[in-house]
Design a protein around this motif. Structure first.
Motif, PDB file in Angstrom:
ATOM      1  N   TYR A   7       0.815  -1.319  -0.187  1.00  0.00           N
ATOM      2  CA  TYR A   7       0.147   0.170  -0.036  1.00  0.00           C
ATOM      3  C   TYR A   7       0.930   1.286  -0.072  1.00  0.00           C
ATOM      4  CZ  TYR A   7      -4.127   2.866   1.140  1.00  0.00           C
ATOM      5  OH  TYR A   7      -4.870   3.802   1.106  1.00  0.00           O
ATOM      6  N   ILE A   8       0.555   2.188  -0.976  1.00  0.00           N
ATOM      7  CA  ILE A   8       1.505   3.431  -1.089  1.00  0.00           C
ATOM      8  C   ILE A   8       0.772   4.365  -0.188  1.00  0.00           C
ATOM      9  CG2 ILE A   8       1.992   5.289  -2.595  1.00  0.00           C
ATOM     10  CD1 ILE A   8       3.430   2.740  -3.648  1.00  0.00           C
ATOM     11  N   ALA A  36       1.881   8.607   1.118  1.00  0.00           N
ATOM     12  CA  ALA A  36       2.738   9.778   1.099  1.00  0.00           C
ATOM     13  C   ALA A  36       2.803  10.658   2.227  1.00  0.00           C
ATOM     14  CB  ALA A  36       2.419  10.440  -0.332  1.00  0.00           C
ATOM     15  N   GLY A  39       0.090  11.029   4.219  1.00  0.00           N
ATOM     16  CA  GLY A  39      -0.640  10.438   5.211  1.00  0.00           C
ATOM     17  C   GLY A  39      -1.849  11.439   5.685  1.00  0.00           C
ATOM     18  N   SER A  40      -2.219  12.197   4.802  1.00  0.00           N
ATOM     19  CA  SER A  40      -3.122  13.327   5.525  1.00  0.00           C
ATOM     20  C   SER A  40      -4.643  13.062   5.026  1.00  0.00           C
ATOM     21  CB  SER A  40      -2.937  14.590   4.731  1.00  0.00           C
ATOM     22  OG  SER A  40      -2.544  14.709   3.415  1.00  0.00           O
ATOM     23  N   SER A  58       1.176  15.275  -0.360  1.00  0.00           N
ATOM     24  CA  SER A  58       1.770  15.289  -1.673  1.00  0.00           C
ATOM     25  C   SER A  58       1.121  15.510  -3.073  1.00  0.00           C
ATOM     26  CB  SER A  58       2.326  13.770  -1.801  1.00  0.00           C
ATOM     27  OG  SER A  58       1.448  12.920  -2.014  1.00  0.00           O
ATOM     28  N   GLY A  69      -9.139  19.227  -3.895  1.00  0.00           N
ATOM     29  CA  GLY A  69      -9.736  20.564  -4.370  1.00  0.00           C
ATOM     30  C   GLY A  69      -9.953  21.437  -3.305  1.00  0.00           C
ATOM     31  N   ARG A  91      -9.085  29.153   5.921  1.00  0.00           N
ATOM     32  CA  ARG A  91      -8.860  27.630   6.447  1.00  0.00           C
ATOM     33  C   ARG A  91      -8.431  27.755   7.770  1.00  0.00           C
ATOM     34  NH1 ARG A  91      -8.221  23.654   2.523  1.00  0.00           N
ATOM     35  NH2 ARG A  91      -6.701  22.824   3.637  1.00  0.00           N
TER      36      ARG A  91
HETATM   37  C1  LIG Z   1      -5.818  19.767   7.771  1.00  0.00           C
HETATM   38  C2  LIG Z   1      -6.245  19.034   6.454  1.00  0.00           C
HETATM   39  C3  LIG Z   1      -6.850  19.907   5.516  1.00  0.00           C
HETATM   40  C4  LIG Z   1      -7.287  19.291   4.311  1.00  0.00           C
HETATM   41  N1  LIG Z   1      -7.770  19.876   3.397  1.00  0.00           N
HETATM   42  C5  LIG Z   1      -8.200  19.346   2.174  1.00  0.00           C
HETATM   43  C6  LIG Z   1      -8.713  20.122   1.229  1.00  0.00           C
HETATM   44  O1  LIG Z   1      -9.042  21.428   1.403  1.00  0.00           O
HETATM   45  N2  LIG Z   1      -9.036  19.426  -0.171  1.00  0.00           N
HETATM   46  C7  LIG Z   1      -8.834  18.407  -0.206  1.00  0.00           C
HETATM   47  O2  LIG Z   1      -9.092  17.695  -1.244  1.00  0.00           O
HETATM   48  N3  LIG Z   1      -8.455  17.477   0.754  1.00  0.00           N
HETATM   49  C8  LIG Z   1      -7.960  18.031   1.777  1.00  0.00           C
HETATM   50  N4  LIG Z   1      -7.139  17.297   2.837  1.00  0.00           N
HETATM   51  C9  LIG Z   1      -6.925  15.833   2.566  1.00  0.00           C
HETATM   52  C10 LIG Z   1      -5.523  15.431   2.120  1.00  0.00           C
HETATM   53  O3  LIG Z   1      -4.717  16.517   2.485  1.00  0.00           O
HETATM   54  C11 LIG Z   1      -5.607  15.410   0.450  1.00  0.00           C
HETATM   55  O4  LIG Z   1      -6.273  14.501   0.090  1.00  0.00           O
HETATM   56  C12 LIG Z   1      -3.999  15.077  -0.003  1.00  0.00           C
HETATM   57  O5  LIG Z   1      -4.022  15.454  -1.313  1.00  0.00           O
HETATM   58  C13 LIG Z   1      -3.617  13.622   0.329  1.00  0.00           C
HETATM   59  O6  LIG Z   1      -2.203  13.748  -0.055  1.00  0.00           O
HETATM   60  P1  LIG Z   1      -1.062  12.641   0.966  1.00  0.00           P
HETATM   61  O7  LIG Z   1       0.061  12.568   0.183  1.00  0.00           O
HETATM   62  O8  LIG Z   1      -1.377  12.860   2.235  1.00  0.00           O
HETATM   63  O9  LIG Z   1      -2.034  11.200   0.503  1.00  0.00           O
HETATM   64  P2  LIG Z   1      -2.036  10.018   1.816  1.00  0.00           P
HETATM   65  O10 LIG Z   1      -2.978  10.413   2.828  1.00  0.00           O
HETATM   66  O11 LIG Z   1      -0.588   9.627   1.891  1.00  0.00           O
HETATM   67  O12 LIG Z   1      -2.812   9.013   0.646  1.00  0.00           O
HETATM   68  C14 LIG Z   1      -4.118   9.205   0.316  1.00  0.00           C
HETATM   69  C15 LIG Z   1      -4.584   8.188  -0.842  1.00  0.00           C
HETATM   70  O13 LIG Z   1      -3.801   8.429  -1.970  1.00  0.00           O
HETATM   71  C16 LIG Z   1      -2.758   7.150  -2.393  1.00  0.00           C
HETATM   72  N5  LIG Z   1      -1.747   7.586  -3.070  1.00  0.00           N
HETATM   73  C17 LIG Z   1      -0.860   8.858  -2.614  1.00  0.00           C
HETATM   74  N6  LIG Z   1       0.321   8.851  -3.412  1.00  0.00           N
HETATM   75  C18 LIG Z   1       0.131   7.897  -4.420  1.00  0.00           C
HETATM   76  C19 LIG Z   1       0.657   7.811  -5.536  1.00  0.00           C
HETATM   77  N7  LIG Z   1       1.964   8.399  -5.770  1.00  0.00           N
HETATM   78  N8  LIG Z   1       0.409   6.971  -6.214  1.00  0.00           N
HETATM   79  C20 LIG Z   1      -0.827   6.370  -6.071  1.00  0.00           C
HETATM   80  N9  LIG Z   1      -1.694   6.400  -5.146  1.00  0.00           N
HETATM   81  C21 LIG Z   1      -1.222   7.372  -4.088  1.00  0.00           C
HETATM   82  C22 LIG Z   1      -2.768   6.457  -1.198  1.00  0.00           C
HETATM   83  O14 LIG Z   1      -2.609   4.819  -1.314  1.00  0.00           O
HETATM   84  C23 LIG Z   1      -4.069   6.668  -0.413  1.00  0.00           C
HETATM   85  O15 LIG Z   1      -5.041   5.831  -1.202  1.00  0.00           O
HETATM   86  C24 LIG Z   1      -6.916  17.861   3.837  1.00  0.00           C
HETATM   87  C25 LIG Z   1      -6.138  16.981   5.081  1.00  0.00           C
HETATM   88  C26 LIG Z   1      -5.914  17.612   5.958  1.00  0.00           C
HETATM   89  C27 LIG Z   1      -5.291  16.980   7.141  1.00  0.00           C
END
Ligand SMILES: Cc1cc2nc3c(=O)[nH]c(=O)nc-3n(C[C@H](O)[C@H](O)[C@H](O)COP(=O)(O)OP(=O)(O)OC[C@H]3O[C@@H](n4cnc5c(N)ncnc54)[C@H](O)[C@@H]3O)c2cc1C
Length: 308
Positions: free
Chosen positions: A49-50, A52, A54-55, A115, A125, A197
Motif C-alpha cells: 500500500y502506497i 505519502a 498520510g493526510s 503530496s 480541491g 482555512r
Molecule cells: C488539515 C487538512 C486539511 C485538508 N484539506 C483538504 C482540502 O481542502 N481539500 C482536499 O481535497 N483535501 C484536503 N485534505 C486531505 C488531504 O490533504 C489530501 O487529500 C491530500 O492530497 C492527500 O495527499 P497525501 O500525500 O497526504 O496522501 P496520503 O494520505 O498519503 O494517501 C491518500 C491516498 O492516496 C494514495 N496515494 C498517495 N500517493 C500516491 C501515488 N503516488 N500513487 C498512487 N496512489 C497514491 C494512497 O494509497 C492513499 O489511498 C486535508 C487534510 C488535512 C489533514
C-alpha cells in the motif's frame, strides 16, 4: 538500497495520528527503490500500500499486515512551459512555486497538506479549484511498465480518479500547464484562502481534513434538492447533512466531531480507529435514515474489513 523495517507504528505517519503497526515498511526516494520495494512485496507474498503525506488516511488499530511503501520521490522542473513534479513532492511546495512564478490555477489549494501524487489520486480541491484543472498527464507504474495517462484517461471526477479503482498503480510524476497571471494577485488569493482555512484547521489539529465527500446537488433526488443550500460550487456540503442530524460536538472515546464544523472529525489525543469508524458510521446511518442519502468517506480507509 532499500531498507525494509518491520513492525512500524503507522500512527506516526498519519495526520490523524491513528493506526496500528505495519508488518513491513519502506521509504523510497527513487523509482529504482520503488521497483525494488514492489519486488520485495512480490517475493515475500505481501500486499503493498502506497502512502505519502498520510493526510487523507484512516488506518485501522490493527494496522496493515503487508508492506507500506512511503513514496518520497521529490523534484520539480519547468520544461517548455510545463511543470513536471515527482509524485512525493509536497503540494504546498508546488503551490508556492506556481504563485511565485505567476502560474495560475492552483493558488486556492494553498495550505492543503500532503503530496502532489496524493492530491491527484483523490483529485483534491478547495474553493472551486482542483488539482486536475491544469493537469496535462501523469506517469504511472503499472506492474513493471511505466505508462503515460493523459488527463481525459484519468477518470477525474469530484474527489475521484481512475487510481482509486487500480490500487496497484503508482503515480510517479505529474505534468501541468498553467495559465499566466500576476503573482501579486495569486498571492492575495492564496492569503485569503489561508485566512479562511485557519478558522477550520487550528494549528496542531489531528485530523484527516474533511471526512465525508460533499454531494453533487444535480445527482440528488429532485425532491431533496429544493431544500438544500446551493452556494457551494454545485455541491451540498456533507457538513450540512451532518448538522441536520446533530453531529456537531458529538464524541466517542477520544474522537470528537468539531463544534464548529460537522464534517471535521478530530483525534483529541489517544483516539482509536474503532471509535472513529463507529462515530462516522453512527452519523452516516442517521443521514441515511433521515434523507435516504448515502455519505461516502473522502478519506481512504486502510485495514478495515467492514465498509463505511
Ligand atoms: C488539515 C487538512 C486539511 C485538508 N484539506 C483538504 C482540502 O481542502 N481539500 C482536499 O481535497 N483535501 C484536503 N485534505 C486531505 C488531504 O490533504 C489530501 O487529500 C491530500 O492530497 C492527500 O495527499 P497525501 O500525500 O497526504 O496522501 P496520503 O494520505 O498519503 O494517501 C491518500 C491516498 O492516496 C494514495 N496515494 C498517495 N500517493 C500516491 C501515488 N503516488 N500513487 C498512487 N496512489 C497514491 C494512497 O494509497 C492513499 O489511498 C486535508 C487534510 C488535512 C489533514
Amino acid at each position: 538500497m532499500i531498507k525494509i523495517l518491520e513492525n512500524l507504528l503507522l500512527k506516526e505517519y498519519t495526520t490523524l495520528n491513528i493506526g496500528g503497526y505495519a508488518r513491513c515498511f519502506v521509504e523510497v526516494h527513487s523509482i529504482e527503490e520503488l521497483k525494488d520495494a514492489l519486488q520485495y512485496a512480490k517475493d515475500h507474498n505481501l500486499e503493498f500500500y502506497i502512502i505519502a503525506g498520510g493526510s487523507d488516511l484512516l488506518v485501522n488499530d490493527e494496522g496493515f499486515p503487508g508492506l507500506i511503501i512511503k513514496l518520497s520521490l521529490q523534484g520539480l522542473t519547468l520544461e517548455d512551459e510545463r511543470i513536471k513534479v515527482a509524485a512525493g513532492t509536497s503540494l504546498q511546495d508546488l503551490v508556492n512555486y506556481t504563485i511565485e512564478h505567476g502560474f495560475a490555477g492552483i493558488e486556492k489549494l494553498n495550505n492543503i497538506p500532503g503530496s502532489v501524487g496524493g492530491a491527484v489520486y483523490g483529485n483534491a480541491g478547495a474553493f472551486g479549484q482542483t488539482i486536475s484543472d491544469k493537469l496535462v498527464r501523469i506517469r504511472v507504474l503499472v506492474g513493471d511498465e511505466e505508462k503515460y495517462l493523459n488527463k481525459q484517461n484519468i477518470g477525474f471526477d469530484y474527489r475521484e480518479s481512475i487510481l482509486k479503482k487500480h490500487k496497484d498503480w503508482v503515480i510517479l510524476e505529474i505534468e501541468f500547464k498553467f495559465d499566466i497571471d500576476n503573482p501579486v494577485e495569486l498571492k492575495k488569493t492564496a492569503k485569503d484562502v489561508l485566512e479562511t482555512r485557519k478558522q477550520k484547521y487550528t494549528p496542531g489539529i489531528k485530523c484527516p481534513g474533511s471526512f465525508f465527500k460533499n454531494l453533487i446537488i444535480d445527482r440528488l433526488p429532485k425532491d431533496l434538492q429544493k431544500d438544500m443550500p446551493k452556494d457551494y460550487y454545485g455541491k451540498v456540503p456533507a457538513w450540512w447533512f451532518l448538522e441536520q442530524v446533530g453531529a456537531k460536538g458529538a464524541t466517542r472515546g477520544q474522537i470528537k466531531i468539531s463544534d464548529h464544523h460537522a464534517n471535521l472529525f478530530i483525534n483529541q489525543g489517544e483516539g482509536t480507529a474503532a471509535d472513529f469508524f463507529a462515530l462516522a458510521k453512527e452519523y452516516k446511518n442517521k443521514i441515511k435514515e433521515k434523507f435516504g442519502v448515502d455519505l461516502e468517506p473522502e478519506v481512504q480507509l486502510l485495514g478495515f474489513k467492514e465498509k463505511l
